[in-house]
Design an enzyme around this catalytic site. Sequence first.
Site, PDB file in Angstrom:
ATOM      1  N   HIS A 196       3.435  -3.490  -0.618  1.00 38.45           N
ATOM      2  CA  HIS A 196       3.649  -2.257  -1.244  1.00 38.45           C
ATOM      3  C   HIS A 196       4.825  -1.415  -0.609  1.00 38.45           C
ATOM      4  CE1 HIS A 196       1.413   1.497  -2.565  1.00 38.45           C
ATOM      5  NE2 HIS A 196       2.385   2.146  -1.890  1.00 38.45           N
ATOM      6  N   GLU A 197       4.939  -1.617   0.808  1.00 39.67           N
ATOM      7  CA  GLU A 197       6.005  -0.690   1.049  1.00 39.67           C
ATOM      8  C   GLU A 197       7.317  -1.166   0.848  1.00 39.67           C
ATOM      9  OE1 GLU A 197       5.210   2.141   2.250  1.00 39.67           O
ATOM     10  OE2 GLU A 197       3.146   1.852   2.161  1.00 39.67           O
TER      11      GLU A 197
ATOM     12  N   HIS B  65       8.542  -0.082  -2.631  1.00 35.43           N
ATOM     13  CA  HIS B  65       8.939   1.210  -2.754  1.00 35.43           C
ATOM     14  C   HIS B  65      10.591   1.417  -2.367  1.00 35.43           C
ATOM     15  CE1 HIS B  65       5.604   3.955  -3.179  1.00 35.43           C
ATOM     16  NE2 HIS B  65       4.985   3.566  -2.062  1.00 35.43           N
TER      17      HIS B  65
ATOM     18  N   GLU C  47       4.105   4.990  -6.870  1.00 39.65           N
ATOM     19  CA  GLU C  47       2.673   4.608  -6.390  1.00 39.65           C
ATOM     20  C   GLU C  47       2.081   3.690  -7.351  1.00 39.65           C
ATOM     21  OE1 GLU C  47       2.377   4.600  -3.433  1.00 39.65           O
ATOM     22  OE2 GLU C  47       3.609   6.703  -2.840  1.00 39.65           O
TER      23      GLU C  47
ATOM     24  N   TYR D 281      -2.862   5.340  -7.819  1.00 39.59           N
ATOM     25  CA  TYR D 281      -2.325   4.356  -7.606  1.00 39.59           C
ATOM     26  C   TYR D 281      -2.470   3.065  -8.418  1.00 39.59           C
ATOM     27  CZ  TYR D 281      -0.806   6.062  -2.905  1.00 39.59           C
ATOM     28  OH  TYR D 281      -0.236   6.862  -1.858  1.00 39.59           O
TER      29      TYR D 281
HETATM   30 ZN    ZN Z   1       3.022   4.065  -1.691  1.00 35.83          ZN
END
Ligand code: ZN
Length: 444
Positions: free
Chosen positions: A297-298, A301, A320, A373
């Site tokens: 996830h990170e 980004h 998100e 999300y």
């Molecule tokens: Zn996030």
Amino acid sequence: MVARTTGQPGASTAGDPYVPSHGNGGYHVESYELDLDYRVNSNRLSGKATITAVANQALSRLTFDLTGLRVTKVSVNGRRAARYTHRAGKLHVTPPAAIMDGAEFVVDVQYAGNPKPEDSPWGELGWEELTEGVIVASQPSGAATWFPCNDHPGDKAHYRITVTTDSPYQVVANGRLVSRRVKASRTTWVFDQAAPMATYLATVQIGRYDVLDLAASPVPTRAVLPAAQLRDFRTDFGRQQEMMKLFCRQFGPYPFEGYTVVVTDDDLEIPLEAQGISIFGSNHVDGRRTSERLVAHELAHQWFGNSLTPSTWQHIWLNEGFACYAEWLWSEAAGGPTADQQVSKAYTRMRGLSADLMLSDPGPELMFDDRLYKRGAMTLHALRKHLGDDAFFDLLRTWTRTHRHGSVTTDDFISLAATFSPDETALQELFAAWLDNYELPRRR
Ligand SMILES: [Zn+2]
């Protein structure tokens, strides 16, 4: 509080209804040069910010966001400001001479104090003391706790961050480490972030950390973490390099010079992204890969959020929803549940929850709601099924290339997606059902 509009000279809001008290009108920042001195033991920060900006209207007054710190001197274009006032998180500056529309100008602000996070509807944000060190986590409105800024995601700028602090500590900030000078018991670190960056993604991390080089290509990747976490980290982040390769294939080239994962010595509720950096808590490292989906996830980004940044907070699903879908893409590639199975699971859960969230305009209360999300990720999966894999991933790569280092809106994404779809009507229906409705669309 009555927000002034962007139409007025030196307006003290950027007019973002999600975070109305942050951001300012009348100018665009080109660069922030932050020269910071920090004492870890006393949590004492003193700094000088040199802000180079361009006026987009004639300005007899300028406003910056800055909270909790005391301003000691302000100059504009090298001359002492005629006047400045600092209250309620706003630094108002009257330049010695009015600034013409279109003119470039430079504002120097000297300030000092004991920085602390700001209370917000989304928890405590900004500069925060750790047991021994510092974390800066600003999304969406914490940047003003450590430097004067135009705190709005749509105003991206170049950064040069210089931090002088006690020598035993490792410092991480955005961009390339340009130099590191040790002088007696103190060390000065200089970082340069060439790619434009939103204020909320600017960060400084300080701690007693070891540095671990993880990969030289395709992206220079390293970890900065307490020595005690090294062993578990190697397990938990052991597949990050595979993720990097997968995402470079699916999303296009990694958008920055390097990637650094910081693990703090303290626990964190959630990991968070900064430009070129992700920050995890010790609790996310357990030697059992419990948080692997968050590692994906990170990392995602960096493309979605950091390179392509929402023009205003309303478009937060472009961060998100995409990062959540990246979790599912990783799961699918790594032999875990497929994206289709993840959608089924999320869909079943969401049906039991109230239908009061509209993805295209969730409102400030729900902008970080888990449903945003998941529904964002489900929207992308519906789009993938509509377009087919080839066109879908081609769309994602075109999206990240076209708007690289830029600011984006939901409409930008819809328009681009339309150029990939053979059936314009069906595509518009798909987006309307997923983005502009409260109800959960039927699954196809
Ligand atoms: Zn996030």
